[in-house]
Design a protein around this motif. Sequence first.
Motif, PDB file in Angstrom:
ATOM      1  N   ASN A 165      74.747 -82.024  12.524  1.00  0.00           N
ATOM      2  CA  ASN A 165      74.330 -82.575  13.809  1.00  0.00           C
ATOM      3  C   ASN A 165      75.520 -83.194  14.522  1.00  0.00           C
ATOM      4  O   ASN A 165      76.159 -84.109  13.989  1.00  0.00           O
ATOM      5  CB  ASN A 165      73.250 -83.644  13.617  1.00  0.00           C
ATOM      6  CG  ASN A 165      71.951 -83.068  13.085  1.00  0.00           C
ATOM      7  OD1 ASN A 165      71.631 -81.903  13.328  1.00  0.00           O
ATOM      8  ND2 ASN A 165      71.197 -83.877  12.359  1.00  0.00           N
ATOM      9  N   LEU A 166      75.802 -82.698  15.705  1.00  0.00           N
ATOM     10  CA  LEU A 166      76.871 -83.256  16.534  1.00  0.00           C
ATOM     11  C   LEU A 166      76.212 -84.111  17.621  1.00  0.00           C
ATOM     12  O   LEU A 166      75.564 -83.594  18.521  1.00  0.00           O
ATOM     13  CB  LEU A 166      77.693 -82.136  17.171  1.00  0.00           C
ATOM     14  CG  LEU A 166      78.724 -82.566  18.215  1.00  0.00           C
ATOM     15  CD1 LEU A 166      79.804 -83.420  17.570  1.00  0.00           C
ATOM     16  CD2 LEU A 166      79.327 -81.361  18.916  1.00  0.00           C
ATOM     17  N   ASP A 167      76.372 -85.440  17.522  1.00  0.00           N
ATOM     18  CA  ASP A 167      75.759 -86.362  18.474  1.00  0.00           C
ATOM     19  C   ASP A 167      76.837 -86.949  19.371  1.00  0.00           C
ATOM     20  O   ASP A 167      77.879 -87.413  18.886  1.00  0.00           O
ATOM     21  CB  ASP A 167      75.037 -87.501  17.740  1.00  0.00           C
ATOM     22  CG  ASP A 167      73.863 -86.991  16.907  1.00  0.00           C
ATOM     23  OD1 ASP A 167      73.253 -85.982  17.305  1.00  0.00           O
ATOM     24  OD2 ASP A 167      73.577 -87.591  15.854  1.00  0.00           O
ATOM     25  N   TRP A 168      76.586 -86.937  20.688  1.00  0.00           N
ATOM     26  CA  TRP A 168      77.523 -87.555  21.622  1.00  0.00           C
ATOM     27  C   TRP A 168      76.800 -87.884  22.917  1.00  0.00           C
ATOM     28  O   TRP A 168      75.708 -87.389  23.179  1.00  0.00           O
ATOM     29  CB  TRP A 168      78.749 -86.669  21.868  1.00  0.00           C
ATOM     30  CG  TRP A 168      78.458 -85.342  22.536  1.00  0.00           C
ATOM     31  CD1 TRP A 168      77.697 -84.335  22.064  1.00  0.00           C
ATOM     32  CD2 TRP A 168      78.933 -84.906  23.817  1.00  0.00           C
ATOM     33  NE1 TRP A 168      77.666 -83.279  22.941  1.00  0.00           N
ATOM     34  CE2 TRP A 168      78.425 -83.598  24.024  1.00  0.00           C
ATOM     35  CE3 TRP A 168      79.768 -85.473  24.786  1.00  0.00           C
ATOM     36  CZ2 TRP A 168      78.706 -82.872  25.181  1.00  0.00           C
ATOM     37  CZ3 TRP A 168      80.057 -84.746  25.925  1.00  0.00           C
ATOM     38  CH2 TRP A 168      79.532 -83.455  26.122  1.00  0.00           C
TER      39      TRP A 168
ATOM     40  N   TYR B 103      64.217 -86.358  19.806  1.00  0.00           N
ATOM     41  CA  TYR B 103      64.964 -85.388  20.594  1.00  0.00           C
ATOM     42  C   TYR B 103      64.051 -84.249  21.045  1.00  0.00           C
ATOM     43  O   TYR B 103      63.147 -83.834  20.310  1.00  0.00           O
ATOM     44  CB  TYR B 103      66.112 -84.794  19.784  1.00  0.00           C
ATOM     45  CG  TYR B 103      67.310 -85.704  19.639  1.00  0.00           C
ATOM     46  CD1 TYR B 103      68.366 -85.627  20.538  1.00  0.00           C
ATOM     47  CD2 TYR B 103      67.385 -86.627  18.606  1.00  0.00           C
ATOM     48  CE1 TYR B 103      69.471 -86.456  20.410  1.00  0.00           C
ATOM     49  CE2 TYR B 103      68.485 -87.467  18.466  1.00  0.00           C
ATOM     50  CZ  TYR B 103      69.519 -87.372  19.367  1.00  0.00           C
ATOM     51  OH  TYR B 103      70.615 -88.192  19.247  1.00  0.00           O
ATOM     52  N   VAL B 104      64.308 -83.754  22.259  1.00  0.00           N
ATOM     53  CA  VAL B 104      63.660 -82.541  22.762  1.00  0.00           C
ATOM     54  C   VAL B 104      64.661 -81.406  22.624  1.00  0.00           C
ATOM     55  O   VAL B 104      65.764 -81.469  23.183  1.00  0.00           O
ATOM     56  CB  VAL B 104      63.227 -82.694  24.232  1.00  0.00           C
ATOM     57  CG1 VAL B 104      62.586 -81.409  24.741  1.00  0.00           C
ATOM     58  CG2 VAL B 104      62.265 -83.861  24.387  1.00  0.00           C
ATOM     59  N   ALA B 105      64.306 -80.383  21.860  1.00  0.00           N
ATOM     60  CA  ALA B 105      65.261 -79.343  21.497  1.00  0.00           C
ATOM     61  C   ALA B 105      64.920 -78.017  22.166  1.00  0.00           C
ATOM     62  O   ALA B 105      63.774 -77.729  22.508  1.00  0.00           O
ATOM     63  CB  ALA B 105      65.300 -79.158  19.977  1.00  0.00           C
ATOM     64  N   THR B 106      65.949 -77.202  22.356  1.00  0.00           N
ATOM     65  CA  THR B 106      65.778 -75.834  22.827  1.00  0.00           C
ATOM     66  C   THR B 106      65.485 -74.932  21.635  1.00  0.00           C
ATOM     67  O   THR B 106      65.477 -75.364  20.479  1.00  0.00           O
ATOM     68  CB  THR B 106      67.050 -75.348  23.536  1.00  0.00           C
ATOM     69  OG1 THR B 106      68.130 -75.277  22.566  1.00  0.00           O
ATOM     70  CG2 THR B 106      67.440 -76.295  24.659  1.00  0.00           C
ATOM     71  N   SER B 107      65.237 -73.671  21.910  1.00  0.00           N
ATOM     72  CA  SER B 107      65.060 -72.712  20.825  1.00  0.00           C
ATOM     73  C   SER B 107      66.410 -72.411  20.178  1.00  0.00           C
ATOM     74  O   SER B 107      67.473 -72.661  20.756  1.00  0.00           O
ATOM     75  CB  SER B 107      64.430 -71.421  21.357  1.00  0.00           C
ATOM     76  OG  SER B 107      65.230 -70.875  22.394  1.00  0.00           O
TER      77      SER B 107
ATOM     78  N   ALA C 119      70.360 -76.820  20.963  1.00  0.00           N
ATOM     79  CA  ALA C 119      70.740 -78.059  21.629  1.00  0.00           C
ATOM     80  C   ALA C 119      69.518 -78.954  21.769  1.00  0.00           C
ATOM     81  O   ALA C 119      68.374 -78.479  21.839  1.00  0.00           O
ATOM     82  CB  ALA C 119      71.332 -77.764  23.002  1.00  0.00           C
ATOM     83  N   ALA C 120      69.774 -80.258  21.794  1.00  0.00           N
ATOM     84  CA  ALA C 120      68.684 -81.222  21.930  1.00  0.00           C
ATOM     85  C   ALA C 120      69.195 -82.441  22.684  1.00  0.00           C
ATOM     86  O   ALA C 120      70.406 -82.692  22.762  1.00  0.00           O
ATOM     87  CB  ALA C 120      68.141 -81.629  20.561  1.00  0.00           C
ATOM     88  N   ALA C 121      68.272 -83.172  23.276  1.00  0.00           N
ATOM     89  CA  ALA C 121      68.619 -84.399  23.999  1.00  0.00           C
ATOM     90  C   ALA C 121      67.429 -85.346  23.950  1.00  0.00           C
ATOM     91  O   ALA C 121      66.278 -84.920  23.792  1.00  0.00           O
ATOM     92  CB  ALA C 121      69.001 -84.086  25.442  1.00  0.00           C
TER      93      ALA C 121
ATOM     94  N   GLY D 194      70.560 -89.062  28.245  1.00  0.00           N
ATOM     95  CA  GLY D 194      70.639 -89.829  27.009  1.00  0.00           C
ATOM     96  C   GLY D 194      71.549 -89.160  25.995  1.00  0.00           C
ATOM     97  O   GLY D 194      72.452 -88.390  26.335  1.00  0.00           O
ATOM     98  N   ASP D 195      71.329 -89.450  24.709  1.00  0.00           N
ATOM     99  CA  ASP D 195      72.150 -88.858  23.653  1.00  0.00           C
ATOM    100  C   ASP D 195      71.897 -87.358  23.572  1.00  0.00           C
ATOM    101  O   ASP D 195      70.761 -86.896  23.676  1.00  0.00           O
ATOM    102  CB  ASP D 195      71.826 -89.499  22.304  1.00  0.00           C
ATOM    103  CG  ASP D 195      72.200 -90.977  22.277  1.00  0.00           C
ATOM    104  OD1 ASP D 195      73.137 -91.345  23.015  1.00  0.00           O
ATOM    105  OD2 ASP D 195      71.543 -91.747  21.556  1.00  0.00           O
ATOM    106  N   VAL D 196      72.990 -86.614  23.371  1.00  0.00           N
ATOM    107  CA  VAL D 196      72.922 -85.165  23.246  1.00  0.00           C
ATOM    108  C   VAL D 196      73.226 -84.803  21.803  1.00  0.00           C
ATOM    109  O   VAL D 196      74.117 -85.390  21.174  1.00  0.00           O
ATOM    110  CB  VAL D 196      73.921 -84.481  24.200  1.00  0.00           C
ATOM    111  CG1 VAL D 196      73.903 -82.969  24.015  1.00  0.00           C
ATOM    112  CG2 VAL D 196      73.603 -84.838  25.641  1.00  0.00           C
TER     113      VAL D 196
END
Length: 471
Positions: free
Chosen positions: A403-406, A293-297, A432-434, A327-329
């Motif tokens: 972790n909330l994945d959707w 995942y690529v995440a924000t701060s 947040a990450a995606a 993709g997945d968030v």
Amino acid sequence: MRNDSATPVDTATTGVTIPPPSYPVQVDGKLDQPLSRWLWLVKWLLLVPHYVVLIPLWLGFVVATAIAFFGILITGRYPPALFAYTVGVLRWSWRVHYYGYAGLGTDRYPPFTLADVPDYPARLRIAYPEHLSRGLVLVKWWLLALPHYLIVALFAGGGLWFGASDNDAGFDWAAGGLVGVLVVLAGLILLFSGRYPRELHEFVVGLDRWVLRVAAYGALMTDRYPPFRIDLGATESTAPVGDTPPPVRPVWTPGRTVAMVAGALFALVAIGPLTAGAGVLWLNTTQRDASGYVATSTVDLHTQGHAITEEAVAIRDDLDWLSGAVGDVRLVVTASDPATPVFVGVGPEPDVRRYLDGVARAEVGQADSNELVTVDVPGGPPPTPPGDQEFWLASSEGAGTRNLDWRLHDGVWTVVAMNADGSSPVSVDVRAAARLPALPWIGGGLLALSGLMLAAGAALLAGSIRRASSD
């Protein structure tokens, strides 16, 4: 015809003694008489067509100077075709400014050409240097010229005349400086008396001459350091009156000039996708966590109410491609107090709105500056804990980090963070990450676009320079 002897040239009309022209940058600004009393009041409007043309020409000037920098560094010579272009842009600009508010010395409208116009009152000639220092080119335009830049800022008002201006038209280099003050004074005298004081005119031209010498030095066109002096006089030429040099076929025809400017524009615009593409690929290769995942701060969110909601996200049917690109968030939520169980869920906006109707909460959105803005909504506690609701598309509940994945779906969705029991206050850290599987394609596409634009720009630049060099 030139007089290169050491004998000073005496101008009988003014009594001012001018040494023979020894500096390679020669600036003339002959005073036309008589001048219109009022025309100078509207010259700013009359010069708009020149400003429109000069803006892209200066874009080409910047690129040409950058190419010349490497040419000098490698070969010790300024490419002759590029030299003709940069001199032409300076010459054109000098005619425009002498007609306008850096001189007001003529009412003859400036010609639209890079070539020298011998019978125009404002002329600029720069001797072509057969050899330039490879070492000086690294430092003269920024370090050695710095004292002159400070003086030119005083003369021109805030910076060099070929630099950025504080107005949309650009090139208003005289505004606010000593030159501008003196020219306005000359205009007022002209308005009421019908004459331009010759002594004032020659002093203004002397200041302009200083500025142009520094401009040529900073643009790498000479290694001769500009003198710290104001050379008065309307002209530096020692040719007898009426001695007009034979016409020279211009190497920069309109077609070549347009190709040069277009190539410079392509090259400069290509920097945008090049930088963006490199940034995207850097993000893809270095900023992914162990799960891909690529995440924000991380953002700290607090409310004295019972819930924190993110503004609704609407995904239309025609944006199905967005799901594949993103993709997945994942939403990573951690309670500020590790012992406090938290709940995080995403659900249909109408169902979430009904559930939180009358509940004290904080609604988080983004302002135009992309900064988070929190709006507190008064109310009481929720009717039931959030985990008891069945409308959640995805949810996670418990102590510690959740972790909330959707995956994105069409519809209007709202994200909610609460304490698991619905109590207040709520204090969580959120990021947040995606997965962003499209990042390599986006980065590669941007680099390919940049490569095409650079290739097109290089072809236009090389073609125009080669044809100019052949002449």
